[in-house]
Design an enzyme around this catalytic site. Structure first.
Site: not given
Ligand code: PLP
Length: 283
Positions: A33, A52, A100, A102, A144, A176, A200
């Site tokens: 997403y 991304r 469903r 895997h 993501k 993070e 991320l």
């Molecule tokens: N880290 C995580 C785990 C996130 O879910 C997000 C945003 O959804 C970010 C960092 C920040 O990413 P971005 O700056 O691309 O929105």
């Protein structure tokens, strides 16, 4: 429209939209997403987000049945149907629809879903607090994906303690936050966790780094720990929808808030970058 949903080409009032039970997003979270704000009907940093999404999809071996230009066209079509120009635009791509099991379904075609809702941009002059929390997520945090349970649990814990975010760490190494990246300023330098499988690659983080370049602030992309976090001059939490928030309290104790000039310069940079990029499109 006030809030709009989209599923494989069909638009509708968001709360009236439904998806098939056999979409693999429903029972496996098997998809990726993106989310970004729009202002004046302009999608912020659309190229970075689309790129991304293609990269996340590729790491999961999901092949989008469209190219980047087509996707950007659909995203813009979505935004144009809204009554308001200031929104959050979310989209996801699942592996497809199948009973469903895997293994990848042999002939499933990825499903594209989008949601758009009005958004009030945060006041970046309001400072925030955070808790620290062990990072219990898996080892593919650079992708993501839709699988967000540990992040949701951490965020809920933060909110129950009246905090804006949870800063996650693996045995003391800061990774993070639950839905944001976190960086610190120390002795005039920005220190931010490196882009590995533990975080991320945040797009707002990339804008923060860009802002450091414009303001002569050296950047160190390297692991840092909770001690450095707690003794930082500034703690900067970034995400696409929240831009840059200054964190001034950690686990109930005052933290950061000690490099006013650099914080203001970076905050102004990321906000003005957004405003410039989302001026009303001519015509
Ligand atoms: N880290 C995580 C785990 C996130 O879910 C997000 C945003 O959804 C970010 C960092 C920040 O990413 P971005 O700056 O691309 O929105």
């Amino acid at each position: 429209m006030q809030a709009l949903g989209y599923y494989n080409g069909s638009f509708g009032e968001l709360d009236e939209m439904t998806v098939p039970m056999t979409d693999r997003a429903v029972y496996y979270g098997d998809g990726v997403y993106e989310a970004t704000p729009t202002r004046n009907f302009v999608i912020y940093a659309i190229d970075q987000h689309v790129e991304r999404m293609f990269s996340s999809a590729s790491m999961l071996r999901i092949a989008p049945p469209f190219d980047r230009e087509w996707l950007k066209g659909e995203l813009n079509r979505m935004v144009k149907q809204m009554d308001t120009g200031d929104n959050v635009l979310y989209w996801q791509l699942s592996r497809g629809t199948a009973r469903r099991a895997h293994p990848f379904p042999a002939d499933a075609k990825p499903n594209l879903m989008m949601m758009i809702t009005p958004y009030k941009f945060p006041d970046l002059t309001e400072y925030v607090s955070a808790i620290t929390e062990e990072d219990t997520r898996f080892l593919h945090c650079n992708i993501k994906t839709l699988n967000l349970i540990p992040s949701i649990m951490a965020m809920q814990k933060a909110r129950e303690q009246g905090c804006y975010e949870a800063v996650l760490h693996r045995s003391g190494r800061v990774t993070e936050c639950s839905k944001s990246n976190v960086s610190i300023l120390k002795d005039g330098k920005l220190i931010t966790a490196p882009l590995d499988n533990l975080i991320l690659p945040g797009i707002a983080r990339s804008h923060l780094i860009e802002g450091c370049g414009k303001n002569g602030i050296p950047v160190e992309e390297r692991p840092y720990d909770l001690n450095e976090l707690r003794s930082a001059d500034e703690i900067l939490i970034t995400s696409s929808t929240s831009f840059l928030r200054r964190c001034v309290k950690l686990d109930g104790v005052s933290a950061g808030g000690r490099d006013e000039a650099r914080f203001q310069a970076l905050k102004n940079y990321v906000w003005e970058r957004f405003v410039r990029a989302t001026e009303k499109a001519n015509g």
